[in-house]
Design a protein around this motif. Sequence first.
Motif, short mmCIF file in Angstrom:
data_model
loop_
_atom_site.label_atom_id
_atom_site.label_comp_id
_atom_site.label_asym_id
_atom_site.label_seq_id
_atom_site.Cartn_x
_atom_site.Cartn_y
_atom_site.Cartn_z
N PHE A 1 0.81 -1.21 0.00
CA PHE A 1 0.00 0.00 0.00
C PHE A 1 0.85 1.26 0.00
O PHE A 1 0.33 2.36 -0.03
CB PHE A 1 -0.92 0.02 1.21
N GLN A 2 2.16 1.11 0.09
CA GLN A 2 3.05 2.27 0.07
C GLN A 2 4.20 1.98 -0.88
O GLN A 2 4.65 0.84 -1.00
CB GLN A 2 3.59 2.57 1.47
N ARG A 3 4.68 3.02 -1.57
CA ARG A 3 5.78 2.88 -2.53
C ARG A 3 6.92 3.80 -2.11
O ARG A 3 7.05 4.92 -2.62
CB ARG A 3 5.30 3.20 -3.94
N PRO A 4 7.75 3.34 -1.18
CA PRO A 4 8.80 4.21 -0.62
C PRO A 4 9.78 4.76 -1.65
O PRO A 4 10.28 5.88 -1.47
CB PRO A 4 9.51 3.28 0.37
N LEU A 5 10.08 4.01 -2.70
CA LEU A 5 11.01 4.52 -3.71
C LEU A 5 10.47 5.78 -4.36
O LEU A 5 11.23 6.71 -4.67
CB LEU A 5 11.29 3.45 -4.77
N GLY A 8 11.08 8.86 -2.24
CA GLY A 8 12.45 9.35 -2.06
C GLY A 8 13.41 8.40 -1.39
O GLY A 8 14.58 8.74 -1.21
N ALA A 9 12.95 7.21 -1.01
CA ALA A 9 13.85 6.24 -0.37
C ALA A 9 14.87 5.72 -1.39
O ALA A 9 14.55 5.56 -2.57
CB ALA A 9 13.06 5.08 0.22
N ASP A 10 16.09 5.48 -0.94
CA ASP A 10 17.12 4.92 -1.82
C ASP A 10 17.03 3.41 -1.90
O ASP A 10 17.28 2.82 -2.95
CB ASP A 10 18.52 5.32 -1.31
N VAL A 11 16.71 2.79 -0.76
CA VAL A 11 16.64 1.33 -0.69
C VAL A 11 15.42 0.94 0.12
O VAL A 11 15.11 1.57 1.13
CB VAL A 11 17.91 0.74 -0.03
N VAL A 12 14.72 -0.09 -0.33
CA VAL A 12 13.58 -0.63 0.41
C VAL A 12 13.86 -2.09 0.74
O VAL A 12 14.13 -2.89 -0.16
CB VAL A 12 12.27 -0.52 -0.40
N ILE A 13 13.83 -2.42 2.02
CA ILE A 13 14.03 -3.80 2.47
C ILE A 13 12.68 -4.34 2.95
O ILE A 13 12.01 -3.70 3.75
CB ILE A 13 15.07 -3.86 3.61
N THR A 30 13.56 -9.19 0.61
CA THR A 30 13.83 -8.55 -0.68
C THR A 30 14.49 -7.19 -0.47
O THR A 30 14.29 -6.55 0.56
CB THR A 30 12.54 -8.33 -1.50
N ILE A 31 15.30 -6.78 -1.43
CA ILE A 31 15.90 -5.45 -1.44
C ILE A 31 15.58 -4.83 -2.79
O ILE A 31 15.81 -5.44 -3.84
CB ILE A 31 17.43 -5.51 -1.26
N ALA A 32 15.03 -3.61 -2.77
CA ALA A 32 14.68 -2.92 -4.00
C ALA A 32 15.31 -1.53 -4.02
O ALA A 32 15.39 -0.86 -2.99
CB ALA A 32 13.15 -2.81 -4.13
N THR A 33 15.77 -1.12 -5.19
CA THR A 33 16.34 0.22 -5.35
C THR A 33 16.16 0.67 -6.79
O THR A 33 16.06 -0.17 -7.70
CB THR A 33 17.83 0.26 -4.97
N ASN A 34 16.10 1.97 -7.00
CA ASN A 34 16.09 2.48 -8.37
C ASN A 34 17.38 3.25 -8.67
O ASN A 34 17.45 4.02 -9.62
CB ASN A 34 14.86 3.38 -8.62
N ASN A 35 18.40 2.98 -7.84
CA ASN A 35 19.72 3.58 -8.02
C ASN A 35 20.65 2.52 -8.58
O ASN A 35 20.90 1.48 -7.96
CB ASN A 35 20.23 4.09 -6.66
#
Length: 205
Positions: A1-5, A8-13, A30-35
């Motif tokens: 329900f939330q999209r931290p990336l 402004g988040a750099d990494v989402v665990i 899981t680890i997600a990033t758009n960097n």
Amino acid sequence: FQRPLLLGADVVINSATKYINGHDDVLMGTIATNNEDIAHSIQQEISDSGTIPSPFDCYLANRGIKTLHVRMKQHESNAFAVARFLQDSPHVEQVIYPGLPSHPQHELAKRQTCGFGGMVSFRMKGDKENTNKFIKSVKIFTLAESLGGVESLAEIPSIMTHASVPPEERVILGITDTLVRLSVGLEEAEDLIEDLKQALEVAHT
């Protein structure tokens, strides 16, 4: 329900063990990033350490993802029903659920999310004896520390998930002896409410 990336988040665990898998049968994260630089660093670490899940765990998590959107809608619907019931209960002092206007960060949650999830906490009236009687009296909710599965779970943080936290720090954090945390599952909302109602009544008799 939330999209931290997107916020402004750099990494989402994320613990895929919880809602992503949703069936209490996988241990995975899981680890997600758009960097791109961070992504390359993470990929290199994974390659060097060999920390990857088994093919079967990946199969189970993939199975869970396919029903995630449907399950989350029901988790939230049931959580709302439970939270509203608890809010009106004479045996409850406080309900903590971001979907309720009474939550201090309700407006922030509305801005940052597209839903409020299935986690509900509440403080019972009374003391730890009432809380213990309650937790022993629930029949549909299972006593367990996990969350995010299809089954509804209940736990007392002060003696379970946060038992290792010093008492004085628990007070600062608001983790009192009467705090109960619920992971609201996919059962019929009416059954969950009836279970909570009878357990609260037993706890205060």
